[in-house]
Design a protein around this motif. Structure first.
Motif, PDB file in Angstrom:
ATOM      1  N   ALA A  32       0.099   9.991  -5.986  1.00 16.11           N
ATOM      2  CA  ALA A  32       1.056   8.880  -6.138  1.00 16.11           C
ATOM      3  C   ALA A  32       2.229   9.274  -4.960  1.00 16.11           C
ATOM      4  N   TRP A  33       2.669  10.258  -5.027  1.00 16.65           N
ATOM      5  CA  TRP A  33       3.917  10.672  -4.128  1.00 16.65           C
ATOM      6  C   TRP A  33       3.104  10.598  -2.488  1.00 16.65           C
ATOM      7  N   GLY A  34       1.910  11.150  -2.502  1.00 20.74           N
ATOM      8  CA  GLY A  34       1.511  11.261  -0.937  1.00 20.74           C
ATOM      9  C   GLY A  34       1.188   9.750  -0.475  1.00 20.74           C
ATOM     10  N   VAL A  35       0.595   9.031  -1.429  1.00 25.92           N
ATOM     11  CA  VAL A  35       0.127   7.695  -0.872  1.00 25.92           C
ATOM     12  C   VAL A  35       1.391   6.830  -0.586  1.00 25.92           C
ATOM     13  N   VAL A  36       2.541   6.887  -1.597  1.00 30.76           N
ATOM     14  CA  VAL A  36       3.663   6.169  -1.175  1.00 30.76           C
ATOM     15  C   VAL A  36       4.157   6.483  -0.027  1.00 30.76           C
ATOM     16  N   GLU A  37       4.213   7.961   0.482  1.00 33.25           N
ATOM     17  CA  GLU A  37       4.997   8.702   1.511  1.00 33.25           C
ATOM     18  C   GLU A  37       3.917   8.043   2.953  1.00 33.25           C
ATOM     19  N   ALA A  38       2.585   7.801   2.699  1.00 33.33           N
ATOM     20  CA  ALA A  38       1.567   7.610   3.841  1.00 33.33           C
ATOM     21  C   ALA A  38       1.793   6.269   3.982  1.00 33.33           C
ATOM     22  N   ALA A  39       2.043   5.246   2.998  1.00 36.07           N
ATOM     23  CA  ALA A  39       2.405   3.902   3.315  1.00 36.07           C
ATOM     24  C   ALA A  39       4.034   3.532   3.916  1.00 36.07           C
ATOM     25  N   ARG A  40       4.720   4.605   4.045  1.00 39.52           N
ATOM     26  CA  ARG A  40       6.116   4.330   4.754  1.00 39.52           C
ATOM     27  C   ARG A  40       6.677   3.107   3.831  1.00 39.52           C
ATOM     28  N   VAL A  41       6.554   3.202   2.676  1.00 41.54           N
ATOM     29  CA  VAL A  41       7.325   2.261   1.767  1.00 41.54           C
ATOM     30  C   VAL A  41       8.935   2.126   2.251  1.00 41.54           C
ATOM     31  N   GLU A  42       9.343   0.928   2.372  1.00 38.30           N
ATOM     32  CA  GLU A  42      10.864   0.740   2.801  1.00 38.30           C
ATOM     33  C   GLU A  42      11.545  -0.223   1.739  1.00 38.30           C
ATOM     34  N   GLU A  43      12.767  -0.244   1.781  1.00 43.22           N
ATOM     35  CA  GLU A  43      13.367  -1.197   0.859  1.00 43.22           C
ATOM     36  C   GLU A  43      13.056  -2.473   1.099  1.00 43.22           C
ATOM     37  N   ARG A  44      13.271  -3.463   0.012  1.00 45.22           N
ATOM     38  CA  ARG A  44      12.874  -4.698  -0.078  1.00 45.22           C
ATOM     39  C   ARG A  44      11.330  -5.283   0.208  1.00 45.22           C
ATOM     40  N   GLU A  45      10.661  -4.213   0.374  1.00 43.77           N
ATOM     41  CA  GLU A  45       9.204  -4.351   0.491  1.00 43.77           C
ATOM     42  C   GLU A  45       8.380  -4.851  -0.421  1.00 43.77           C
ATOM     43  N   THR A  46       7.394  -5.316  -0.579  1.00 43.44           N
ATOM     44  CA  THR A  46       6.355  -5.616  -1.739  1.00 43.44           C
ATOM     45  C   THR A  46       5.291  -4.891  -1.615  1.00 43.44           C
ATOM     46  N   VAL A  47       4.947  -4.001  -3.010  1.00 52.89           N
ATOM     47  CA  VAL A  47       3.620  -3.123  -2.764  1.00 52.89           C
ATOM     48  C   VAL A  47       2.675  -3.488  -3.898  1.00 52.89           C
ATOM     49  N   LEU A  48       1.736  -3.824  -3.551  1.00 51.47           N
ATOM     50  CA  LEU A  48       0.513  -4.143  -4.426  1.00 51.47           C
ATOM     51  C   LEU A  48      -0.303  -2.758  -4.811  1.00 51.47           C
ATOM     52  N   VAL A  49       0.027  -2.272  -6.280  1.00 55.51           N
ATOM     53  CA  VAL A  49      -0.737  -1.074  -6.637  1.00 55.51           C
ATOM     54  C   VAL A  49      -1.852  -1.409  -7.424  1.00 55.51           C
ATOM     55  N   LEU A  50      -2.993  -1.181  -6.988  1.00 52.02           N
ATOM     56  CA  LEU A  50      -4.339  -1.391  -7.885  1.00 52.02           C
ATOM     57  C   LEU A  50      -4.334  -0.182  -8.759  1.00 52.02           C
ATOM     58  N   ALA A  51      -5.055  -0.289 -10.189  1.00 55.40           N
ATOM     59  CA  ALA A  51      -5.235   0.495 -11.063  1.00 55.40           C
ATOM     60  C   ALA A  51      -3.908   0.993 -11.528  1.00 55.40           C
ATOM     61  N   ALA A  52      -3.129   0.081 -11.841  1.00 56.51           N
ATOM     62  CA  ALA A  52      -1.528   0.276 -12.145  1.00 56.51           C
ATOM     63  C   ALA A  52      -1.495   0.735 -13.450  1.00 56.51           C
ATOM     64  N   ALA A  53      -2.290   0.686 -14.357  1.00 52.67           N
ATOM     65  CA  ALA A  53      -2.089   1.199 -15.658  1.00 52.67           C
ATOM     66  C   ALA A  53      -2.318   2.702 -15.713  1.00 52.67           C
ATOM     67  N   GLY A  54      -2.960   3.337 -14.848  1.00 54.78           N
ATOM     68  CA  GLY A  54      -3.533   4.662 -14.878  1.00 54.78           C
ATOM     69  C   GLY A  54      -2.522   5.566 -14.519  1.00 54.78           C
ATOM     70  N   GLY A  55      -2.883   6.797 -14.275  1.00 54.57           N
ATOM     71  CA  GLY A  55      -1.667   7.882 -14.151  1.00 54.57           C
ATOM     72  C   GLY A  55      -1.287   8.076 -12.746  1.00 54.57           C
ATOM     73  N   VAL A  56      -2.204   7.814 -11.745  1.00 55.35           N
ATOM     74  CA  VAL A  56      -1.514   7.480 -10.556  1.00 55.35           C
ATOM     75  C   VAL A  56      -0.950   6.166 -10.072  1.00 55.35           C
ATOM     76  N   GLY A  57      -1.486   5.198 -10.706  1.00 53.70           N
ATOM     77  CA  GLY A  57      -1.197   3.722 -10.327  1.00 53.70           C
ATOM     78  C   GLY A  57       0.452   3.661 -11.100  1.00 53.70           C
ATOM     79  N   SER A  58       0.368   3.925 -12.251  1.00 54.45           N
ATOM     80  CA  SER A  58       1.784   3.929 -13.003  1.00 54.45           C
ATOM     81  C   SER A  58       2.995   4.787 -12.231  1.00 54.45           C
ATOM     82  N   ALA A  59       2.511   5.954 -11.873  1.00 57.41           N
ATOM     83  CA  ALA A  59       3.719   6.718 -10.969  1.00 57.41           C
ATOM     84  C   ALA A  59       3.967   5.917  -9.686  1.00 57.41           C
ATOM     85  N   ALA A  60       2.870   5.481  -8.931  1.00 52.20           N
ATOM     86  CA  ALA A  60       3.220   4.865  -7.741  1.00 52.20           C
ATOM     87  C   ALA A  60       3.920   3.590  -7.807  1.00 52.20           C
TER      88      ALA A  60
END
Length: 347
Positions: free
Chosen positions: A129-157
């Motif tokens: 989760a840390w790696g994919v959020v960093e790779a996505a260069r997520v910034e303030e006020r952006e909207t992020v769609l997280v697939l498989a959001a109920a699982g371990g990776v998705g919930s952390a992301a």
């Protein structure tokens, strides 16, 4: 020593707890006495024969425990230290495992507060989760769609994206997982059926906006539908392929939309840039220890490994599963900054 062994591919019933020889560390390795090991989707894929492993195979890619011995070339770790380790070659579902010293983090300082069960849930799920959020260069006020959001990776992301100042939209496979996704702070929750049946599903809740980032471990029809929600300059980060479908992306579409396709894979990063992966693992552990990321961890005894696989493979599965490998002389399991971790009901 006791270990979970996979001698043939199949359902959860093929998993056996057997006696196997103790492993021997190489010069750059450490030998870890395992307290807990994470159960991940990679273990399910190996069991089903959907990823290549050499049989007989001991699953388990992430462990918490104590160092028993270090190789001749290891100077940064010592016997007796409590540690977390990534063991991407497998072998973690055993009383002892060999881990490369380059993928081991001592549980010192604020990390001491992590229980064995919580610590074992971090190396695969939260590190990814840390790696994919960093790779996505997520910034303030952006909207992020997280697939498989109920699982371990998705919930952390979801939580890491929110910590960056973004809004998270959670996509889940089952209505039963909606409440869990909302509990981690997702602004909206959609199901895969809703996502694939209407490309404009997100327009109404987002006021006509498209999303800036898609975090995608699925691929296939759901991944394509998610990619269609990206606005101009959006980033599609692929960190899995559970659909087992390869997609073709038209370069003309990339050019016209200004979008980026980014990949993230723990094994690839370990081979190409182990020091970067170790940094991601450290950051993930600290994010859990300081309460930035809360975890929903269910702990099972080692002998109950088949039940852990069944639970993780359920469409309604949420959170992370771990196996308690050491004798359950049981220290209390707590969620950093929150309530108790769910224990297996038979414990």
């Amino acid at each position: 020593m006791r270990a979970v062994q996979l001698a043939e591919h199949g359902g959860p019933e093929v998993l056996r707890v057997v006696e196997v020889p103790e492993p021997v560390p190489g010069a750059g390795d450490v030998l870890v006495e395992v307290a807990c090991t994470g159960v991940t989707s990679a273990d399910l894929l190996a069991r089903r024969g959907e990823v290549a492993v050499e049989l007989p195979y001991v699953p388990g890619l992430a462990v918490s425990g104590r160092v028993v011995a270090v190789g001749a070339a290891v100077t940064t770790l010592r016997p007796g230290q409590r540690v977390v380790a990534l063991v991407l070659a497998g072998g973690g579902a055993a009383e002892l495992v060999v881990a490369p010293a380059s993928a081991v983090v001592p549980l010192e300082g604020e990390l001491e507060r992590l229980s064995d069960a919580v610590a074992a849930a971090v190396p695969c799920d939260v590190t990814t989760a840390w790696g994919v959020v960093e790779a996505a260069r997520v910034e303030e006020r952006e909207t992020v769609l997280v697939l498989a959001a109920a699982g371990g990776v998705g919930s952390a992301a979801v939580q890491l994206a929110i910590a960056q100042g973004a809004s998270a939209v959670a996509a889940v496979g089952h209505d039963a997982a909606r409440a869990g996704a909302h509990s981690w702070g997702a602004r909206h929750v959609v199901t895969y059926d809703g996502l694939t049946q209407r490309d404009d599903l997100l327009d109404d809740p987002l006021g006509g906006r498209r999303v800036d980032v898609v975090l995608d471990p699925l691929g296939g029809a759901v991944g394509r539908a998610a990619a269609a929600t990206l606005g101009f300059g959006g980033r599609h980060v692929v960190h899995g392929d559970s659909s087992a479908e390869d997609d073709v992306v038209a370069t003309s579409w990339v050019r016209r939309t200004g979008t980026s396709l980014v990949g993230y894979d723990l094994r690839a990063l370990a081979a190409a840039a182990p020091e970067r992966l170790l940094g991601h693992l450290r950051n993930a552990l600290h994010a859990v220890a300081d309460g930035t990321v809360g975890l929903d961890v269910s702990a099972h005894p080692l002998d109950d490994v088949a039940a852990a696989h069944v639970a993780l493979g359920s469409p309604a599965s949420t959170g992370t599963r771990v196996l308690h490998v050491g004798a359950p002389g049981r220290t209390p399991l707590t969620r950093p900054g929150g309530g108790p971790v769910r224990d297996h009901p038979d414990w």
